[in-house]
Design an enzyme around this catalytic site. Sequence first.
Site, PDB file in Angstrom:
ATOM      1  N   ARG A 179       6.714  -6.536   6.920  1.00  0.00           N
ATOM      2  CA  ARG A 179       7.159  -5.743   5.775  1.00  0.00           C
ATOM      3  C   ARG A 179       8.862  -5.736   6.047  1.00  0.00           C
ATOM      4  NH1 ARG A 179       3.347  -0.523   5.154  1.00  0.00           N
ATOM      5  NH2 ARG A 179       1.370  -1.678   4.552  1.00  0.00           N
ATOM      6  N   ARG A 210       9.025   2.862  12.102  1.00  0.00           N
ATOM      7  CA  ARG A 210       9.156   1.743  10.832  1.00  0.00           C
ATOM      8  C   ARG A 210       9.789   0.544  11.225  1.00  0.00           C
ATOM      9  NH1 ARG A 210       8.491   3.545   5.753  1.00  0.00           N
ATOM     10  NH2 ARG A 210       8.833   5.606   6.217  1.00  0.00           N
ATOM     11  N   GLU A 251       2.648  10.087   8.873  1.00  0.00           N
ATOM     12  CA  GLU A 251       1.677   9.287   8.359  1.00  0.00           C
ATOM     13  C   GLU A 251       1.145   8.308   9.344  1.00  0.00           C
ATOM     14  OE1 GLU A 251       0.994   5.647   5.362  1.00  0.00           O
ATOM     15  OE2 GLU A 251       2.474   6.838   4.862  1.00  0.00           O
ATOM     16  N   SER A 266      -3.295   5.627   5.581  1.00  0.00           N
ATOM     17  CA  SER A 266      -3.404   5.752   4.097  1.00  0.00           C
ATOM     18  C   SER A 266      -4.723   4.927   3.608  1.00  0.00           C
ATOM     19  CB  SER A 266      -2.192   5.104   3.489  1.00  0.00           C
ATOM     20  OG  SER A 266      -2.064   5.471   2.104  1.00  0.00           O
ATOM     21  N   ARG A 305       2.075   3.072  15.165  1.00  0.00           N
ATOM     22  CA  ARG A 305       2.318   4.727  14.960  1.00  0.00           C
ATOM     23  C   ARG A 305       1.186   5.519  15.988  1.00  0.00           C
ATOM     24  NH1 ARG A 305       4.382   5.990   9.052  1.00  0.00           N
ATOM     25  NH2 ARG A 305       6.057   4.566   8.967  1.00  0.00           N
TER      26      ARG A 305
END
Length: 430
Positions: free
Chosen positions: A262, A277, A349, A352, A391
Site C-alpha cells: 500500500r 503502518r 486496529e 477489519s 500488527r
Amino acid sequence: MHDIRLIRETPAAFDAALARRGLAPLSSEILALDEDRRAKILAAETAQADQNRASKEVGAAKARGDEAEFDRLRALVAEKKAEIARLTAEAAEEDDRLRRMLLEIPNLPLGEVPDGKDEEDNVEIRRWGSPRTFDFQPLEHFDIPAVKPGMDFETAAKLSGSRFVVLKGAVIRVHRALAQFMLDTHIAEHGLTETWTPVLVKEEAMYGTNQLPKFAEDSYQTTNGWWLIPTSEVTLTNTVAGDIVDEAKLPIRMTAHTQCFRSEAGSAGKDTTGMLRQHQFEKVEMVTICTPDTALAEHERMTRCAEAILEKLGIPYRTIVLCTGDMGFGAQKTHDLEAWLPGQNKYREISSVSTCGTFQARRMNARFRPASGGKPEHLATLNGSGLAVGRCLIAVLENGQQADGSVDLPAALHPYLGGKTRIAADGTLV
C-alpha cells in the site's frame, strides 16, 4: 456497484442511504442519464426497424420499375443506417458514463449500522481480556531491548526509504510463527480453505473489489499494467469473477497468507515511527463467498474467527462496529478488532471484517445458480483480516515485554518456535 433497477424503483431510499454516508443526493443525476441512454437505445431500435422495412421495399420498387420510389427508399436506408450508428455511439458513451458514475459511489450502509461522521462515533460492542498492569513504564515495540536487534529501520530506509523494515533473528521467527499459527487455526478449527494467490493482478481485478477507480493512488502499479495487491481480498474474491456458482457449493470460505503493498497516500504523517503502518506487510486474509441471505450470519462467523486468534494469543481486544462515516467504500457493515498496545496505552486496529452484500459481485459479474431454480443471482462477498501479521507481532511484543527488556511469548506460539518461550533482552530466542 449499485443495481440501476433498484435506484429506479426506490430513488428516495437510495439518496437517504447516501446521506447517511455524508453524500449529496445522486439519484436524479443517475436517472436522467439512464433515461436518456435508454431513450437513445429505443430510438436506435426504432430506426433499425425502419431501415429493415425500407430495405425490403427497395427490391419491390425496383422490380416494378418505380425509380423515384427506389431512390427515395435507398436514401432512407442510408439515412437510417447513419442514424442508428449515431444513436448507438451516443448510447454507448452514456452507458460508459453511467457505469463510471456507479463505480465511484460507495456501498449503502445497512440500517443497523450506527450513524456518525468519523471514528469518534464508532460503537464498541464487546471487549475481551484486561490490559496487563505493568510495574514499569511499558515501551513501544521498537524500543524494547529484546526487539531492537531484530527490527532494523535504518537499513530498510537505505534500501527502500521510509515505511519499510528489515526483520531478522528472533523477531522474524516470531513473525513467521504468527502467520503459520493463524493459517493452521483457520484451516483446522474454522473450516477455511488455504489458498495461495499471485500478488500481481490485472486492472479488472482491482475494479472488481473496488480499489479502482477511486483509490488508485493508494496502490502500486507496475510499468506493464499489473497492480500489486493491497490485500489478498483482491485475488480471493476475484476467483469467482464472471462465474455462475451452484448454490450447493456455497459458502466458499478461503484464507491466504500473502505479501501486501500500500502506498499509504491517504495516511501521510500518520504512524511514522515503528512498523504499524508500512508500504509492504503481510496479512492472513479471510474471504467468504455466499448467498445474500446468509451474509450477515457469515459476517458474525468471520468476526469470531479473527477474535479467536487474539484470544488464543492472550491479547486483550475490543470489537467495534464502524459508523457510516468511518466505514470503507465497499462495505455494508464493518467490525473492527482493536488490540491493546500498552506501549501506546490505547487500542489499535488489527483486523477489519466487512460484509459487502452484492456490491463487489455486481462489479465482477459473479453469480450463483439457486438450488430452487430460476435465473442466476449475484453472490455476496465478505472479507476480513485474520490477522494483519505485523500488527499482531507488535501486540505480542508489547504485551509480553518484561522489566528486564525481554519478551515472554504466548503459549500458542511455542510449538512453532521449537519450544522456545521468550526473546531474551539481548535479542536471542530462548
